[in-house]
Design a protein around this motif. Sequence first.
Motif, PDB file in Angstrom:
ATOM      1  N   GLU A   1      72.194  87.278  81.752  1.00 45.50           N
ATOM      2  CA  GLU A   1      71.502  88.078  82.762  1.00 45.50           C
ATOM      3  C   GLU A   1      71.853  87.614  84.174  1.00 45.50           C
ATOM      4  OE1 GLU A   1      66.920  89.456  83.934  1.00 45.50           O
ATOM      5  OE2 GLU A   1      67.298  88.008  82.329  1.00 45.50           O
TER       6      GLU A   1
ATOM      7  N   LEU B   1      69.163  81.418  71.909  1.00 43.69           N
ATOM      8  CA  LEU B   1      69.411  82.753  72.443  1.00 43.69           C
ATOM      9  C   LEU B   1      68.663  82.987  73.747  1.00 43.69           C
ATOM     10  CD1 LEU B   1      69.430  85.096  69.302  1.00 43.69           C
ATOM     11  CD2 LEU B   1      71.338  84.116  70.561  1.00 43.69           C
ATOM     12  N   ARG B   2      67.509  82.392  73.895  1.00 46.14           N
ATOM     13  CA  ARG B   2      66.771  82.542  75.159  1.00 46.14           C
ATOM     14  C   ARG B   2      67.598  82.009  76.318  1.00 46.14           C
ATOM     15  NH1 ARG B   2      60.681  80.577  75.112  1.00 46.14           N
ATOM     16  NH2 ARG B   2      60.912  81.463  77.216  1.00 46.14           N
ATOM     17  N   LYS B   3      68.187  80.830  76.163  1.00 49.94           N
ATOM     18  CA  LYS B   3      69.027  80.257  77.222  1.00 49.94           C
ATOM     19  C   LYS B   3      70.294  81.085  77.404  1.00 49.94           C
ATOM     20  CE  LYS B   3      71.410  76.037  78.628  1.00 49.94           C
ATOM     21  NZ  LYS B   3      72.615  76.793  79.012  1.00 49.94           N
ATOM     22  N   THR B   4      70.918  81.485  76.289  1.00 47.60           N
ATOM     23  CA  THR B   4      72.158  82.259  76.380  1.00 47.60           C
ATOM     24  C   THR B   4      71.935  83.573  77.101  1.00 47.60           C
ATOM     25  OG1 THR B   4      72.958  81.278  74.310  1.00 47.60           O
ATOM     26  CG2 THR B   4      74.015  83.305  75.040  1.00 47.60           C
ATOM     27  N   ASN B   5      70.880  84.280  76.762  1.00 42.66           N
ATOM     28  CA  ASN B   5      70.605  85.568  77.399  1.00 42.66           C
ATOM     29  C   ASN B   5      70.208  85.412  78.862  1.00 42.66           C
ATOM     30  OD1 ASN B   5      71.214  87.110  75.146  1.00 42.66           O
ATOM     31  ND2 ASN B   5      69.122  87.093  74.369  1.00 42.66           N
ATOM     32  N   ASN B   6      69.538  84.316  79.188  1.00 41.80           N
ATOM     33  CA  ASN B   6      69.225  84.064  80.596  1.00 41.80           C
ATOM     34  C   ASN B   6      70.500  83.863  81.410  1.00 41.80           C
ATOM     35  OD1 ASN B   6      66.450  84.259  80.302  1.00 41.80           O
ATOM     36  ND2 ASN B   6      66.177  82.073  79.905  1.00 41.80           N
TER      37      ASN B   6
ATOM     38  N   PHE C   1      68.451  88.807  68.363  1.00 41.82           N
ATOM     39  CA  PHE C   1      68.061  87.868  67.305  1.00 41.82           C
ATOM     40  C   PHE C   1      68.518  88.384  65.948  1.00 41.82           C
ATOM     41  CE2 PHE C   1      65.074  86.396  64.070  1.00 41.82           C
ATOM     42  CZ  PHE C   1      65.194  85.020  64.221  1.00 41.82           C
TER      43      PHE C   1
ATOM     44  N   TRP D   1      66.575  81.056  68.005  1.00 46.04           N
ATOM     45  CA  TRP D   1      65.691  81.740  68.945  1.00 46.04           C
ATOM     46  C   TRP D   1      65.654  81.020  70.288  1.00 46.04           C
ATOM     47  CZ3 TRP D   1      60.850  80.601  71.252  1.00 46.04           C
ATOM     48  CH2 TRP D   1      60.221  81.701  71.840  1.00 46.04           C
ATOM     49  N   PHE D   2      65.526  79.679  70.242  1.00 48.30           N
ATOM     50  CA  PHE D   2      65.535  78.909  71.495  1.00 48.30           C
ATOM     51  C   PHE D   2      66.898  78.983  72.174  1.00 48.30           C
ATOM     52  CE2 PHE D   2      61.868  76.761  69.473  1.00 48.30           C
ATOM     53  CZ  PHE D   2      60.973  76.845  70.533  1.00 48.30           C
TER      54      PHE D   2
END
Length: 389
Positions: free
Chosen positions: A320, A312-317, A244, A309-310
Amino acid sequence: MEAPVSEEGEVLYVFPKDYRAKLAGKSFRMRVEPLIDKTKEVGAYLVRVSFGTALIASIVLVYTTIIAIISSSSDENNRGRRRRSYDSTIIIPTDLFWYLDADYYRRRRRVEKEDGMNFIESIFSFVFGDGDPNDGLEDKRWKMIGQYISSNGGVVTAEELAPYLDVPPLSELSKDDESFILPVLLRFQGHPEVDEQGNILYRFPSLQRTASSKGSGVREYVGNKWSAMFSGVEKYLEEKPWKFSKANASERAMVAGLGGLNLFGVIILGNLLKQMTVPPAGLISFAAQLFPLLQIYAGSFFAIPLFRWFLLRKTNNDIERRNKAREQRAQELALPEPSLRRKLLSARDMAQLKVITPEEIVYTTEKDFSDQDYEVKEWERRFKELESD
């Protein structure tokens, strides 16, 4: 630069060790590119600093205008009482601002910190982030794939390249799907081959040839012993998750506090401007003209980070998931099942490294053409024989 030509008509270029220095001295583009890159770095730094400075300037303008409006609304008949009221009103915002301002400059003097970011830059980092952590990933991917193929003699299986590509999670349905190998075949001019057991292997002739003079044979087979020489190749390609912000927790808290203070001031200023009964002048008029920009800045200061923030959550998922899939393929390759082991051994048996020996070189730019050990007619005759074959 030396350019030997084999009997098959293939030209291989052998560059001297200092070829980069020679190119840099002759190429204007290579001399200018470092300057352009430096200019981009300076420009990016100025943008980051300017955006952070704009927050401080917005707070100063907003609260100074609020004070000016309160002062201009004083009643002439109660000047003394109004002045005392004004004096008591100004204490809190002024003291609060100078407290924050002093703390800001105290923090700004700490330019070198563990993460290498000063407070002004952390404001930009909080709102917009710090860029793609996987910049240059594709170049790294193709370099790793090319190195792996060449280190294994130019013949590999799809399972060997899966740890470097974007593959689905390992399952019974995806186990036989090798469509992910197509971009590699296109990039390195490879083609599939079927061995005696019916396994599909992939050969890359362009990664099988070398101008090395080592070895006396025309072709030499490469296997596990050759692969051990390239132990530096990573087992799988790993993407880095997005952060972030690189700013530390205390800096992010301070940035959020200043942004909240600015947003609160913009709301108060908007209400005061609506309640004014006389046309604004001077500083108040200037602030009224800039008020739409102040609203956009104050609102986007929190809207953009919230949206990031929203996202990045999808991008990092997704990152991963891709990393886990590649890691599973690498683990499968490290401990192969009997069928996969036989397939890998077949690929090693089919892997051939084409070494062009001095006897196969029919022309080289290392010497003058007239000084070569052969006649021009003989050189042409050998090429015509190859064409007739």
